[in-house]
Structure formats: structure tokens, C-alpha cells
Enzyme design. Structure first.
Site, PDB file in Angstrom:
ATOM      1  N   GLY A 166       8.196  49.157  48.568  1.00 42.03           N
ATOM      2  CA  GLY A 166       7.355  49.856  47.834  1.00 42.03           C
ATOM      3  C   GLY A 166       6.522  50.582  48.529  1.00 42.03           C
ATOM      4  O   GLY A 166       5.947  50.301  49.663  1.00 42.03           O
ATOM      5  N   HIS A 212      -2.622  49.474  44.566  1.00 36.55           N
ATOM      6  CA  HIS A 212      -2.844  50.427  45.587  1.00 36.55           C
ATOM      7  C   HIS A 212      -3.556  51.767  45.108  1.00 36.55           C
ATOM      8  O   HIS A 212      -4.386  52.337  45.470  1.00 36.55           O
ATOM      9  CB  HIS A 212      -1.607  51.113  46.288  1.00 36.55           C
ATOM     10  CG  HIS A 212      -1.275  50.151  47.531  1.00 36.55           C
ATOM     11  ND1 HIS A 212      -1.900  49.945  48.520  1.00 36.55           N
ATOM     12  CD2 HIS A 212      -0.054  49.453  47.721  1.00 36.55           C
ATOM     13  CE1 HIS A 212      -1.398  49.397  49.287  1.00 36.55           C
ATOM     14  NE2 HIS A 212      -0.352  49.020  49.188  1.00 36.55           N
TER      15      HIS A 212
HETATM   16 NI    NI Z   1       0.964  47.773  50.120  1.00 30.68          NI
END
Ligand code: NI
Length: 156
Positions: free
Chosen positions: A46, A134
């Protein structure tokens, strides 16, 4: 497509709350494809846009079931709990255990601006939650226990 440089700690872009994508422009489409190529190149599962220096809400994920691109993703449901080892391409060499929901439902848009709902469990659920973090400037090391310095799989 191009492989982009991956930002790592303590780059401040990783700690910013990313802003929504207002319009899916050609630049966003190219960025999403470059992010996928960058993720595959780094053997990650990812990647979130802030990791390539773009503070916008865009993530890509592939846990071996094919590429997934989500614009402005939001967690709309979660169930269960699971603790497993995690790493991050922006915190190279560090692994640790993170407890996350076992199943999630995430809603966002695809690159055509159509609503997209993704239901994930296990590794997909973990990767989605890691990438969503994130976008809010949160890194897995903030939540992890038993951090060790060793390179492993499953980095995101
Ligand atoms: Ni990460």
C-alpha cells in the site's frame, strides 16, 4: 508511469493532515498510477500520497488481489480486532505489532469520480487502515508495540 522517491521519517509531509482531492484531474490520475508503480517497485502492499510528498487524500493498495485506487477514502464501518506485524515504506527497516479492526468498509471515489466501496478483512483491512492513517499524519510506529529493526514483508 514512473517510480517516485518515497519520503521517510522525519519528513514533515508525513505528519500533515492531507487535504481532500477536489477534482480528479489528469495530474491526479497520473499520480495514482505512479504511486502504484512506486509501491510495486518497493514491494509494498500500500502507499498513500503523502509518502510521495503530495499532501492529498489518495491511496493505493494491492495485497495480492489486484490494484485498488481510492480517492478521498473514508472508513465507514469496522468490526473485530486483530494484532499483527506491520512495516511502512516510510519507516524503513522497522517492524512492529499493531492492533487494528479485523474487517473494515471504506468508501471513496475511483479515478472516474464514481463512488467505490471496498470491504476488506485481514491483510486488506490492515493495509487500508494503515494507508488511511497516513492521510491523517499518523504512522504505524505511533501505535505499534514490540518495535524491531529488521526488514520484512507487508510494508505499506
Ligand atoms: Ni506506511
Amino acid at each position: 508511469m514512473a517510480v517516485l522517491p518515497i519520503r521517510s521519517e522525519p519528513d514533515p509531509v508525513l505528519r500533515r493532515c492531507a487535504r481532500p482531492v477536489e477534482k480528479i484531474t489528469k495530474r491526479i490520475v497520473k499520480l495514482a498510477h505512479d504511486m502504484l508503480e512506486t509501491m510495486y517497485h518497493a514491494q509494498g502492499v500500500g502507499l498513500a500520497a503523502p509518502q510521495v510528498g503530495v499532501s492529498q487524500r489518495l491511496i493505493v493498495v494491492d495485497v495480492g488481489e489486484g490494484p485498488l485506487i481510492l480517492v478521498n477514502p473514508e472508513l465507514v464501518a469496522q468490526r473485530g480486532s486483530s494484532t499483527d506485524v506491520e512495516g511502512c515504506l516510510s519507516v524503513p527497516g522497522v517492524m512492529g505489532y499493531v492492533t487494528r479492526a479485523e474487517q473494515v468498509v471504506v468508501r471513496g471515489l475511483d479515478l472516474k469520480g464514481h463512488a467505490l466501496e471496498v470491504k476488506g478483512s485481514d491483510l486488506l483491512a490492515r493495509a487500508l487502515q494503515h494507508e488511511l492513517d497516513h492521510l491523517d499524519g499518523i504512522l504505524f510506529v505511533d501505535k505499534a508495540t514490540g518495535l524491531t529493526v529488521e526488514r520484512g514483508r507487508g510494508q505499506a
